[in-house]
Design a protein around this motif. Structure first.
Motif, mmCIF file in Angstrom:
data_model
loop_
_atom_site.group_PDB
_atom_site.id
_atom_site.type_symbol
_atom_site.label_atom_id
_atom_site.label_comp_id
_atom_site.label_asym_id
_atom_site.label_seq_id
_atom_site.Cartn_x
_atom_site.Cartn_y
_atom_site.Cartn_z
ATOM 1 N N ARG A 1 -8.535 6.254 -3.132
ATOM 2 C CA ARG A 1 -7.568 7.074 -3.866
ATOM 3 C C ARG A 1 -8.258 7.988 -4.876
ATOM 4 O O ARG A 1 -7.843 9.124 -5.085
ATOM 5 N N VAL B 1 -7.935 1.406 -1.427
ATOM 6 C CA VAL B 1 -7.512 1.639 -2.815
ATOM 7 C C VAL B 1 -8.588 2.435 -3.556
ATOM 8 O O VAL B 1 -8.280 3.353 -4.319
ATOM 9 N N ASP B 2 -9.852 2.125 -3.311
ATOM 10 C CA ASP B 2 -10.948 2.867 -3.938
ATOM 11 C C ASP B 2 -10.954 4.327 -3.495
ATOM 12 O O ASP B 2 -11.356 5.218 -4.253
ATOM 13 N N LEU C 1 0.822 -1.206 0.000
ATOM 14 C CA LEU C 1 0.000 0.000 0.000
ATOM 15 C C LEU C 1 0.861 1.262 0.000
ATOM 16 O O LEU C 1 2.025 1.236 0.392
ATOM 17 N N ASP D 1 -2.575 5.487 1.589
ATOM 18 C CA ASP D 1 -3.461 4.336 1.841
ATOM 19 C C ASP D 1 -3.431 3.944 3.317
ATOM 20 O O ASP D 1 -4.453 3.575 3.896
ATOM 21 N N GLN E 1 -9.262 -3.194 -0.606
ATOM 22 C CA GLN E 1 -10.063 -2.635 -1.686
ATOM 23 C C GLN E 1 -10.667 -1.296 -1.300
ATOM 24 O O GLN E 1 -10.752 -0.366 -2.110
#
Length: 306
Positions: free
Chosen positions: A97, A94-95, A67, A71, A91
């Motif tokens: 971002r 990461v989404d 990461l 993150d 997930q």
């Protein structure tokens, strides 16, 4: 397998089939029963693709080291308690971002902005950065400014790893150090007062009054003034009677709003600053009407407080 090899195998199969047919015709013509052990088994050629066995496929589990810096900040905010890293958790961060507008979390962006300026934080391994972030978030309400968050981060990094849980923000003697003016309103918001001593403020708080910011106080004064004008100037707004009809210093408000918008932009809250202006239908502060300046200041304060 090459084309030449395929052709050769096909020719062999055709020849073999022809031999079997000849033997079959001869047997039928002679009337001799065809014995099973005389029939040769025809092997059909087909090209096969080697199958990959599932047990030989190794799927590497995602770790914190996969990461990015930001993150880890988001992970600490979304999951403040230590737990095993899962695919769902990965997930989610990461989404984040690519999140925009209302999907952004002010607390995450504020902490990210604060720690980006802490040089030692950038050199931490990911588990240590996650632990640092969670420790700061535990005392978020006691760290209202970016400077306070950075100072607390430095103190945490100065402490031994097994002693960081004992480090707390500096909050000693807060009430005694406070100086006026102070502002408060009654429970139903029908009256507001400006006070100059902490003693007087505490007396009203004991009676059930609520402490408010200067911006809220000015907004109430405007409301009182409008209501008073609508009723022919016969009412004075309770405790705020002496100030209800006073003219608001819009020049001072605009200067305060300008400073706070600038502070947001420089502190990593540019998106929030733009959003505040857009709510007023403006692209820059100069396009905001005087009567909406107090609202701009209130929203800016809320964004800075995280």
């Amino acid at each position: 397998m090459s084309l030449e090899t395929n052709l050769e195998l096909n020719n062999q199969l055709v020849t073999r089939n022809n031999e079997l047919l000849e033997r079959l015709i001869t047997a039928l013509a002679s009337g001799v029963p065809l014995r099973a052990d005389t029939v040769a088994e025809v092997q059909e050629y087909r090209e096969t693709v080697p199958e990959t066995k599932a047990e030989n496929t190794v799927i590497r589990k995602v770790t914190l080291d996969d990461l990015e810096f930001s993150d880890i900040i988001a992970l600490a905010a979304f999951y403040p308690d230590a737990q095993e890293l899962s695919e769902t958790m990965v997930q989610r961060v990461v989404d984040y971002r690519d999140a925009e507008g209302e999907k952004r979390v002010v607390q995450i962006d504020a902490l990210d902005s604060a720690l980006q300026a802490v040089k030692r934080a950038g050199h931490l391994n990911k588990p240590a950065l996650l632990d640092l972030s969670r420790n700061i978030l535990r005392f978020w309400d006691d760290l209202p400014t970016i400077a306070a968050r950075r100072e607390f981060a430095e103190r945490l990094l100065d402490a031994p790893a097994d002693g960081r849980h004992e480090v707390k923000p500096k909050t000693s003697g807060k009430d005694e150090e406070r100086t006026g003016p102070f502002y408060c309103k009654n429970v139903d918001g029908s009256a507001a007062s400006e006070l100059h001593t902490l003693r007087k403020l505490n007396e009203l708080l004991k009676k059930g009054h609520i402490e408010i910011t200067k911006v809220e106080y000015l907004q109430l004064q405007e409301d009182f003034a409008r209501k008073n004008a609508a009723k022919g100037g016969t009412e004075a707004g309770g405790d705020a009677g002496d100030n209800a009809g006073a003219q608001t210093d819009f020049a001072a408000l605009r200067k305060q709003a300008e400073g706070m918008i600038l502070q947001l932009a420089k502190g990593g809250y540019r998106a929030e600053a733009v959003a505040i202006l857009e709510k007023q239908g403006a692209k820059k502060l100069g396009e905001v009407a005087d009567e909406n300046l107090a609202d701009v200041i209130a929203q800016a304060e809320k964004a800075l407080e995280g």
